[in-house]
Design a protein around this motif. Structure first.
Motif, PDB file in Angstrom:
ATOM      1  N   LEU A  93     -19.329  13.086  35.138  1.00  0.00           N
ATOM      2  CA  LEU A  93     -18.601  11.853  35.408  1.00  0.00           C
ATOM      3  C   LEU A  93     -17.178  12.005  34.893  1.00  0.00           C
ATOM      4  CD1 LEU A  93     -21.306   9.280  34.316  1.00  0.00           C
ATOM      5  CD2 LEU A  93     -20.769  10.034  36.635  1.00  0.00           C
ATOM      6  N   SER A  94     -16.242  12.220  35.801  1.00  0.00           N
ATOM      7  CA  SER A  94     -14.872  12.458  35.366  1.00  0.00           C
ATOM      8  C   SER A  94     -13.884  11.829  36.332  1.00  0.00           C
ATOM      9  CB  SER A  94     -14.603  13.958  35.246  1.00  0.00           C
ATOM     10  OG  SER A  94     -14.762  14.584  36.493  1.00  0.00           O
ATOM     11  N   ASN A  95     -12.674  11.619  35.841  1.00  0.00           N
ATOM     12  CA  ASN A  95     -11.607  11.109  36.686  1.00  0.00           C
ATOM     13  C   ASN A  95     -10.256  11.428  36.090  1.00  0.00           C
ATOM     14  OD1 ASN A  95     -10.537   8.921  35.068  1.00  0.00           O
ATOM     15  ND2 ASN A  95     -12.430   7.839  35.499  1.00  0.00           N
ATOM     16  N   VAL A  96      -9.234  11.226  36.916  1.00  0.00           N
ATOM     17  CA  VAL A  96      -7.854  11.376  36.480  1.00  0.00           C
ATOM     18  C   VAL A  96      -7.213  10.000  36.513  1.00  0.00           C
ATOM     19  CG1 VAL A  96      -5.612  12.367  37.058  1.00  0.00           C
ATOM     20  CG2 VAL A  96      -7.676  13.754  37.288  1.00  0.00           C
ATOM     21  N   GLN A  97      -6.469   9.674  35.480  1.00  0.00           N
ATOM     22  CA  GLN A  97      -5.753   8.409  35.420  1.00  0.00           C
ATOM     23  C   GLN A  97      -4.260   8.696  35.323  1.00  0.00           C
ATOM     24  OE1 GLN A  97      -7.226   5.278  33.068  1.00  0.00           O
ATOM     25  NE2 GLN A  97      -9.326   6.017  33.121  1.00  0.00           N
ATOM     26  N   VAL A  98      -3.460   7.828  35.918  1.00  0.00           N
ATOM     27  CA  VAL A  98      -2.007   7.964  35.853  1.00  0.00           C
ATOM     28  C   VAL A  98      -1.440   6.701  35.232  1.00  0.00           C
ATOM     29  CG1 VAL A  98       0.119   8.299  37.164  1.00  0.00           C
ATOM     30  CG2 VAL A  98      -1.970   9.490  37.860  1.00  0.00           C
ATOM     31  N   TRP A  99      -0.517   6.894  34.290  1.00  0.00           N
ATOM     32  CA  TRP A  99       0.079   5.811  33.510  1.00  0.00           C
ATOM     33  C   TRP A  99       1.578   5.770  33.752  1.00  0.00           C
ATOM     34  CZ3 TRP A  99      -3.818   3.438  30.939  1.00  0.00           C
ATOM     35  CH2 TRP A  99      -4.972   4.182  30.687  1.00  0.00           C
ATOM     36  N   SER A 109      -6.099   5.558  39.381  1.00  0.00           N
ATOM     37  CA  SER A 109      -7.059   6.563  38.937  1.00  0.00           C
ATOM     38  C   SER A 109      -7.891   6.989  40.133  1.00  0.00           C
ATOM     39  CB  SER A 109      -7.946   6.030  37.814  1.00  0.00           C
ATOM     40  OG  SER A 109      -8.690   4.932  38.256  1.00  0.00           O
ATOM     41  N   THR A 110      -8.509   8.129  40.002  1.00  0.00           N
ATOM     42  CA  THR A 110      -9.407   8.605  41.044  1.00  0.00           C
ATOM     43  C   THR A 110     -10.562   9.354  40.398  1.00  0.00           C
ATOM     44  OG1 THR A 110      -9.549   9.792  43.147  1.00  0.00           O
ATOM     45  CG2 THR A 110      -8.240  10.817  41.439  1.00  0.00           C
TER      46      THR A 110
END
Length: 153
Positions: A93-99, A109-110
């Motif tokens: 269970l992983s994702n990338v987030q952008v701030w 996020s995706t």
């Protein structure tokens, strides 16, 4: 405090368990970001070690860890890779987030189709519009930051 190549290096104030943290410099060299095992991304002043901001994409009680951080070329955005953690292994269970690095607001996020149990590398395109993430299955996912479309290479 210790000297390094003639420059004074300050410890990061309040930083704990850095053994597992990823570190990235902003392009202008004025900020340092760390991905922390407690799930936070922290931005520091590298001169005096002062904490400038903390980004938390999940509730404190979640099992998501922040593993990797990458600054956009302009320094206006910061991407972080998060995954669940269980018994010293990265889970699926992983994702990338952008701030938004100026305001600290979450931009997008995706979820990633993580077939890997290792920490991926992340790299921004020169124009800051796309982010590439790899895994140990030989795949590179290119993600348009303003568009949810993922391209697998």
């Amino acid at each position: 405090m210790s000297a390094f190549n003639g420059h004074l290096v300050s410890p990061l104030q309040g930083q704990t368990n850095t053994r597992e943290a990823s570190i990235a410099w902003s392009a202008d060299g004025k900020r340092l970001a760390t991905a922390c095992p407690d799930g936070t991304v922290r931005v520091w002043n590298p001169i005096d070690g002062r904490l400038l901001s903390t980004y938390r994409g999940y509730p404190e009680e979640s099992s998501y860890y922040a593993y990797t951080v990458a600054w956009s070329p302009s320094g206006e955005q910061l991407a972080s890779f998060h995954a669940t953690h269980h018994e010293n292994q990265i889970e699926l269970l992983s994702n990338v987030q952008v701030w938004d690095a100026r305001t600290g607001h979450h931009i997008c996020s995706t979820p990633l189709d993580a077939k890997s149990h290792s920490v991926p590398a992340m790299a921004w395109s020169a124009d800051g519009k796309r982010l590439a993430v790899n895994n140990d299955q030989g795949e590179i996912v290119v993600w348009g930051i303003r568009s949810p479309k993922l391209t697998h290479i």
